[in-house]
Every structure is written in C-alpha cells, then in structure tokens.
Design an enzyme around this catalytic site. Structure first.
Site, mmCIF file in Angstrom:
data_model
loop_
_atom_site.group_PDB
_atom_site.id
_atom_site.type_symbol
_atom_site.label_atom_id
_atom_site.label_comp_id
_atom_site.label_asym_id
_atom_site.label_seq_id
_atom_site.Cartn_x
_atom_site.Cartn_y
_atom_site.Cartn_z
ATOM 1 N N GLY A 42 0.860 -1.177 0.000
ATOM 2 C CA GLY A 42 0.000 0.000 0.000
ATOM 3 C C GLY A 42 0.893 1.222 0.000
ATOM 4 O O GLY A 42 2.115 1.116 -0.033
ATOM 5 N N THR A 131 10.784 -3.465 3.951
ATOM 6 C CA THR A 131 10.785 -2.008 4.020
ATOM 7 C C THR A 131 10.846 -1.406 2.617
ATOM 8 O O THR A 131 11.741 -1.721 1.843
ATOM 9 C CB THR A 131 11.986 -1.507 4.847
ATOM 10 O OG1 THR A 131 11.904 -2.054 6.164
ATOM 11 C CG2 THR A 131 11.982 0.013 4.939
ATOM 12 N N LYS A 132 9.890 -0.538 2.303
ATOM 13 C CA LYS A 132 9.847 0.114 0.992
ATOM 14 C C LYS A 132 10.727 1.365 1.015
ATOM 15 O O LYS A 132 10.592 2.206 1.896
ATOM 16 C CB LYS A 132 8.402 0.496 0.647
ATOM 17 C CG LYS A 132 7.491 -0.693 0.527
ATOM 18 C CD LYS A 132 6.037 -0.275 0.400
ATOM 19 C CE LYS A 132 5.759 0.365 -0.933
ATOM 20 N NZ LYS A 132 4.309 0.626 -1.117
ATOM 21 N N ILE A 133 11.606 1.464 0.023
ATOM 22 C CA ILE A 133 12.548 2.592 -0.030
ATOM 23 C C ILE A 133 12.529 3.201 -1.432
ATOM 24 O O ILE A 133 12.626 2.472 -2.425
ATOM 25 C CB ILE A 133 13.978 2.126 0.317
ATOM 26 C CG1 ILE A 133 14.014 1.544 1.734
ATOM 27 C CG2 ILE A 133 14.972 3.271 0.195
ATOM 28 C CD1 ILE A 133 15.388 1.081 2.169
#
Length: 332
Positions: A42, A131-133
């Site tokens: 999301g 983890t989105k980066i």
C-alpha cells in the site's frame, strides 16, 4: 475457442499481490474467493483516503491510544508521526490469517515498523516484513546497509533500468516499477505518454541473466490489457476492485498468450550489459538523469513528492484527532 478466467490466467503465470491498506478490503477479497494473495502492499495515498472513513474510526482510536502508550520507546518521533506508523500496521496484522495462506511478505515504509508490528501483535512473524525505499541514490545506499542488518527492502518509485540495476546491486529483494506516473492515479484525466512496460521486461531479464535474486513487482497499471501484457512478470500488485473485475472476465487463452510481453516459449535473448553503479555515484547520477530523456528522474521526483504530500496530510489529520480527544494509555 476455449476461454479462461483473467484472474486465474494471471495467477497461473505471475504472483498476484493485493494493493490495499484496508483490512476490510483484504477480508472482503478473501471471502469472495479471489485470494489468497502472496504479498500485500500500500502507500500513503491509500492511507490518506482510508484513514478518514467512518469505518476506520475504531481502529484509528485504538491506534492513537496505543501510540500514546508506546511513545516513550520512540523518542525520535513526535506523537502524530508514531500514531501514523501504528495506524499503518493495523491492516498488516489483521489481514494475515485470511490472506497470506503461504505467509509471504508485507511491505512497510520504515525499519521501525518491525518493532511496531511486534507491539501490535507479539506473535507476528517480522521476518515477513519488507521495508519500501524510494529508488534514489541515497535510498539504495540505505537499502545496502539494511541488507547487512538482515532487513529486507523493496525499491519503489522506479522508472528506469539504471534504478533497477542499482537496486539489484544494493540487495533489494524486489523492485516496483511504476508502469505509469503516479500522478495518473491522483489527477483524473492526467495521461502518461511514456509508460514503462518494457522496463519490467528488461529488468527481469537483467536479474536472471546476472543471477541476481531481486524480483520485479510491477504496479500502477491503468488497464486490464496492461495487466495481461505483464503476465509472466514476477509479481503484480493489484487493487481489490481490479481483482474483482479480473475475476468476472473470460477471454480466449490464445489471445491472452499473444498479448503477453513475457512469451511462454520465449528463447533466451542476448544479455544486456549495464555498468555497475553501486560504488559509482557520479556515473549513476549522470546516466539516470539522462534516462528516457530525463523523464525517469522527473517521474521519480514527482512520485516522492506526491507520497510526501499525502504523508503530511495524514499526520495533520492524526494530529487533529489527538488534539480533539484525550487518550488513556492502554495495557499491552
């Protein structure tokens, strides 16, 4: 000519992930038997739309109370920032039993979310968190360090092969190429004249030819036909409404096979050579800036700005709720 269900066809060729921050959306999808889904993701824009819904008031109030309780453990965050992080984790934990039959990954925004998930649910398997980066030079150097600490990362806001190469070298377990500019999802009628379907194909080819474990998880598609064209990519993140639409449509399989950019019986193509970027900042910046005539850099900056604006809006809303009510710390 025999026909096949579009969702079943995609699922037979590609990992189908659900793109939502709504626990209710996950549960509804599962109950209508269009799951299970491997992963979930999301973004801040979805949170901004979701958090103000009356149906979310109970979760919001509990999240604010929990944030007030654990705030002493997060001295580097103000209360509204922490409250937003807690709000974000509630769907991840609630969706787990119904959606993740194979118990794969949940995509998050910060490494600190691992600890928050454990607080929300002590039994939650944090090894599944990703983890989105953003795929910037600085972001990928952070991903490189996080990998050394055992934290899995996904490279998001990606629009070029230069970014894909850098993300693979940084050790990201997956990338999310945005097929269209993020602005196409936030501004009605806005058109992207340069969708990057080809980058999805090239990146997957590059990773396999170079024995890199990074997977391609395409997102921000704008039509059913684009999804069919991407059948065969490692993964697709799809919103619940589109999943339901796919589940209601049948087409001839021969037609679908001919549309896919990932031909089922495709022969290995000649390796595409790219330089190593991970330790060459100047070369990366020059070549990324020139990619797609500068469009890739522009789209990346635009997407990050839109996400930042949405994050600010969510924090302001949460702050107003904190000011309007008095929350008694809860017992963990």
């Amino acid at each position: 000519m025999p026909t096949v269900n579009l969702l079943e066809y995609l699922d037979s060729r590609t990992q189908v992930d659900i793109d939502t921050y709504s626990a209710e959306g996950c549960l509804t999808s599962a109950s209508k038997e269009i799951g299970p889904f491997q992963d979930a993701t999301g973004n801040q824009l979805e949170v901004q739309a979701e958090i103000v819904k009356p149906s979310r008031s109970a979760v919001l109030k509990r999240s604010l109370a929990l944030a007030a309780t654990i705030h002493p453990q997060f001295a580097n965050l103000n209360l509204e920032e922490l409250a937003v992080e807690v709000v974000l984790q509630m769907p991840n934990v609630k969706c787990t039993p119904q959606v993740y039959i194979k118990k794969r990954d949940v995509n998050l925004r910060t490494p600190g979310s691992h600890l928050i998930c454990q607080i929300v649910d002590p039994d939650f398997d944090t090894s599944r968190l990703v983890t989105k980066i953003p795929t910037t030079w600085e972001g990928m150097q952070a991903a490189r360090q996080l990998k050394q600490s055992g934290i899995k990362t996904l490279a998001t806001t990606l629009f070029s092969m230069e970014q894909a190469v850098l993300a693979g070298e940084a050790g990201c377990i997956s990338i999310s190429p945005f097929v269209h500019e993020l602005k196409t999802e936030t501004y009605k009628g806005y058109k992207d004249s340069n969708p990057i379907l080809s980058v999805c194909v090239q990146a997957q080819q590059f990773y396999r030819q170079n024995s890199l474990p990074t997977r391609v998880k395409a997102c921000v598609t704008l039509s059913i036909d684009e999804l069919i064209m991407l059948a065969g990519v490692d993964a697709l993140t799809i919103a619940p409404a589109v999943l339901k639409e796919l589940a209601a449509i049948e087409r001839p399989q021969e037609e679908l096979d001919s549309m896919s950019l990932f031909a089922i019986n495709a022969k290995a193509t000649e390796a595409v050579s790219y330089p190593s970027y991970i330790d060459s900042e100047s070369q990366y910046r020059v070549e990324f800036a020139a990619s797609e005539g500068g469009k890739a850099q522009f789209k990346t900056a635009q997407a990050i700005a839109l996400f930042c604006d949405a994050q600010t809006a969510v924090e302001l809303y949460v702050k107003s709720q904190l000011e309007d009510y008095s929350y008694t710390p809860i017992t963990l």
